[in-house]
Motif scaffolding. Structure first.
Motif, short mmCIF file in Angstrom:
data_model
loop_
_atom_site.label_atom_id
_atom_site.label_comp_id
_atom_site.label_asym_id
_atom_site.label_seq_id
_atom_site.Cartn_x
_atom_site.Cartn_y
_atom_site.Cartn_z
N ALA B 62 67.12 81.95 83.03
CA ALA B 62 67.09 83.54 82.76
C ALA B 62 67.86 84.02 84.29
CB ALA B 62 65.87 84.04 82.36
N GLY B 66 71.17 86.04 85.15
CA GLY B 66 70.92 87.51 85.81
C GLY B 66 71.90 87.65 86.95
N ILE B 254 74.66 88.92 77.26
CA ILE B 254 73.44 89.84 77.58
C ILE B 254 74.08 90.79 78.59
CG2 ILE B 254 71.55 90.40 79.05
CD1 ILE B 254 70.81 87.18 78.41
N VAL B 257 72.64 94.40 82.50
CA VAL B 257 72.07 93.76 83.74
C VAL B 257 73.05 94.15 84.95
CG1 VAL B 257 70.13 92.50 83.44
CG2 VAL B 257 72.47 91.49 83.28
N LEU B 288 65.85 89.56 84.46
CA LEU B 288 66.17 88.84 83.40
C LEU B 288 65.02 87.84 83.23
CD1 LEU B 288 69.54 87.70 82.55
CD2 LEU B 288 68.31 89.65 81.89
N ASP B 292 62.49 88.07 80.27
CA ASP B 292 62.22 86.80 79.37
C ASP B 292 60.77 86.63 79.21
OD1 ASP B 292 63.31 84.63 77.71
OD2 ASP B 292 62.57 83.21 79.36
N ALA B 310 67.34 93.33 76.99
CA ALA B 310 68.01 93.89 78.31
C ALA B 310 68.64 95.13 77.88
CB ALA B 310 69.25 92.62 78.92
#
Lengths: 253, 330
Positions: B62, B66, B254, B257, B288, B292, B310
């Protein structure tokens, strides 16, 4: 002494000629004003002189070297360029924007050292913005921004300066202040080529005038030699009375 | 000035704390002592297994995903001179996910495990290059974002097509994992496969950072002060493509972010794109990891996807940032 020498430059956009057969040279201690109506090819000529656009023929040399063979860094150390459109993408501090003038010397924003910091502070002092160096650029007036951009250009401490309409959209007082800054730079040994639309301002500050129209240079020489009523009629299509360096514009033709 | 100097130490501390927290929390809560014991190899076998095989790889995955997306977002924003640029919005993540799905779907991954990150990276590079080419032609960021939406939709459509035409029983759940993003069940081996690409991409972006500062003045003035524009564009495209592609090959697509982290960081670094890279990477990593942890501890019947969480936070932030912009910025 660095000399920018433009020889017989021709430049096309597709089939339309933007600049035809233009030649001039810019030396230290000289302030040249480039005059001409909108669309005359002034900006294209500057870009070609700097090697920023591909020319059809002719060449531009800087101290004897073809500008297109110079690395961007080397060129930037010798000529400072202030383009016509001066967008600022982020609301940085004045100090950071001026510090970008030291890019070609390897300066990193926020970590200015030694001569870079000195050059930036000197340029800000010359342009009278030292006292507000931590202000963000999105809070400034047009006149203040113009001085920030000048300081950015001066901070490079390059021997030559090319400025495209540095006083556009400024009130008369700020026009004089910016031209004073450029004049002082030239008196201290720099060489400047400046695009102007105010003929009286050009006649007052410049040593040489270059008159451009329809992609060609029509005349160049001192204001006393080249500023005539017939020239204003030919180049700008305006009717004007000239008495020495005083111009009285009577209207469009 | 003071907040600027403590920004990095605070973010580094937050990074370590968040990863440590991710090891503490979970379906079987482990005490601080047991986690520390497992870190230093003093714990019993089951604790070590939980930490080293399950929680730590997941938290690290994660974090690096990120960090890669945060750096890519900050760099793309610098290149395009716009705070709304991000690998998700510009369709880079979706195209990387498409590349990864392709590799899985046609069984390339069975031939060679490296095919997964490589396919995702190719997808990301194609999208980044299209955006960068379009950016030369148009100054309007709205146009770029529309192109990004087009790329995302196209990638989504091709993925649906792949589902329809599946030659082998490719499970819908796997597909959804790629489209929504998740770091569940990642091992250190998965990380080792994509990690090198991710690191190289992020390093390339850091090499271009001074050029990103120069671009503050616009392209013409930036080349005037000595920036090699073409090289700058190529390197940012390459760096963002590698980093985003590798991130997607670890966790799927994702979004957001890459927008939110640089936006929060920017005021603390004088709005300089160069100085925003590292803090954006750390903050996006922390984001992240925390998201998570949320995914894991929230008492939902089936686990939420990280990408969904996210987006739940990031999409409103995107709308808010867009609404803050003045019309003059176009």
């Amino acid at each position: 002494m660095t000399e920018l020498k433009v020889e017989n430059i021709t430049l096309h956009a597709e089939d339309t000629p933007l600049v035809q057969n233009a030649s001039f040279s810019l030396c230290s201690g000289e302030l040249i004003a480039l005059l001409g109506p909108n669309g005359a090819g002034k900006t294209s000529l500057l870009r070609a002189a700097l090697g920023l656009v591909k020319t059809t023929s002719g060449k531009s040399t800087l101290g004897g070297t073809d500008v297109t063979t110079l690395s961007p860094i080397t060129r930037a150390r010798r000529i400072s360029y202030l383009p016509q459109s001066r967008p600022l993408a982020w609301p940085n501090t004045i100090r950071d924007v001026v510090a970008l003038g030291r890019f070609s010397h390897g300066a990193t924003l926020g970590k200015l050292k030694g001569i870079d910091a000195e050059a930036v502070e000197e340029a800000m002092a010359a342009c009278d913005i030292l006292h507000m160096q931590m202000r963000k650029t999105d809070t400034l007036s047009g006149g203040e921004l113009a001085r920030v951009h000048c300081a950015r250009a001066f901070a490079a401490q390059a021997p030559l300066l090319i400025a495209d309409e540095p006083v556009a959209a400024l009130d008369p007082r700020h026009q004089f202040r910016v031209m004073d800054l450029i004049r002082r730079y030239v008196d201290n040994g720099g060489g400047a080529l400046v695009v102007l639309h105010d003929i009286a301002l050009a006649a007052r500050y410049a040593d040489q005038l270059i008159w451009m129209k329809d992609s060609k240079i029509h005349a160049q020489g001192t204001p006393a030699q080249t500023l005539t009523e017939s020239r204003l009629r030919d180049i700008y299509r305006i009717k004007a009375k000239i008495d020495g360096l005083n111009i009285q514009i009577e209207g469009a033709l | 000035m003071k907040t600027k100097r403590i920004l990095l130490p605070v973010l580094i501390l937050a990074s370590m704390l968040s990863i440590f927290m991710a090891c503490l929390l979970g379906s079987t809560p482990l005490g601080m002592g047991r986690v520390l014991a497992a870190f230093f190899g003093q714990a019993d076998a089951s604790d070590s297994l939980v930490i080293w095989q399950i929680r730590l790889p997941r938290a690290v995955a994660a974090f690096v995903v990120g960090a890669a997306l945060g750096t890519s977002g900050a760099a793309l924003q610098g290149l395009l001179r716009n705070p709304l640029a991000d690998p998700g919005v510009l369709g880079v993540s979706a195209c990387a996910a498409l590349g990864a799905t392709f590799a899985l779907y046609y069984g390339f991954v069975g031939l060679n495990a490296w095919m997964l990150p490589i396919s995702a990276i190719i997808g990301a590079l194609v999208a980044t290059a299209i955006i960068a080419l379009a950016a030369i032609k148009t100054r309007s960021v709205v146009t770029l974002i529309l192109i990004g939406i087009g790329l995302s939709s196209f990638a989504g459509a091709v993925m649906s097509l792949l589902m329809n035409l599946a030659p082998n029983p490719f499970s819908l759940a796997d597909m959804i994992n790629w489209m929504l993003g998740s770091v569940a069940n990642r091992s250190f081996n998965d990380l080792l496969l994509s990690g090198p690409f991710l690191v190289v991409g992020v390093l390339i972006l850091f090499v271009t950072r001074r050029g990103l500062s120069a671009l503050t003045l616009g392209e013409e003035a930036a080349s005037g002060i000595g920036l090699n524009l073409q090289r700058q564009r190529i390197l940012v495209v390459l760096g963002a493509g590698l980093a985003t592609g590798a991130a997607v090959s670890i966790a799927g697509a994702i979004g957001f972010v890459g927008i939110v982290a640089p936006h929060i960081v920017r005021p603390f670094v004088g709005h300089d794109p160069a100085r925003s890279l590292l803090p954006s990477a750390l903050l996006a990593g922390v984001f992240l990891v925390l998201a998570d942890i949320g995914v894991r501890v929230l008492p939902t019947s089936s686990e939420l996807k990280l990408g969904v969480v996210a987006a739940l936070i990031g999409a409103p932030a995107f709308v808010w940032i867009a609404m803050q912009r003045r019309a003059s910025h176009d």
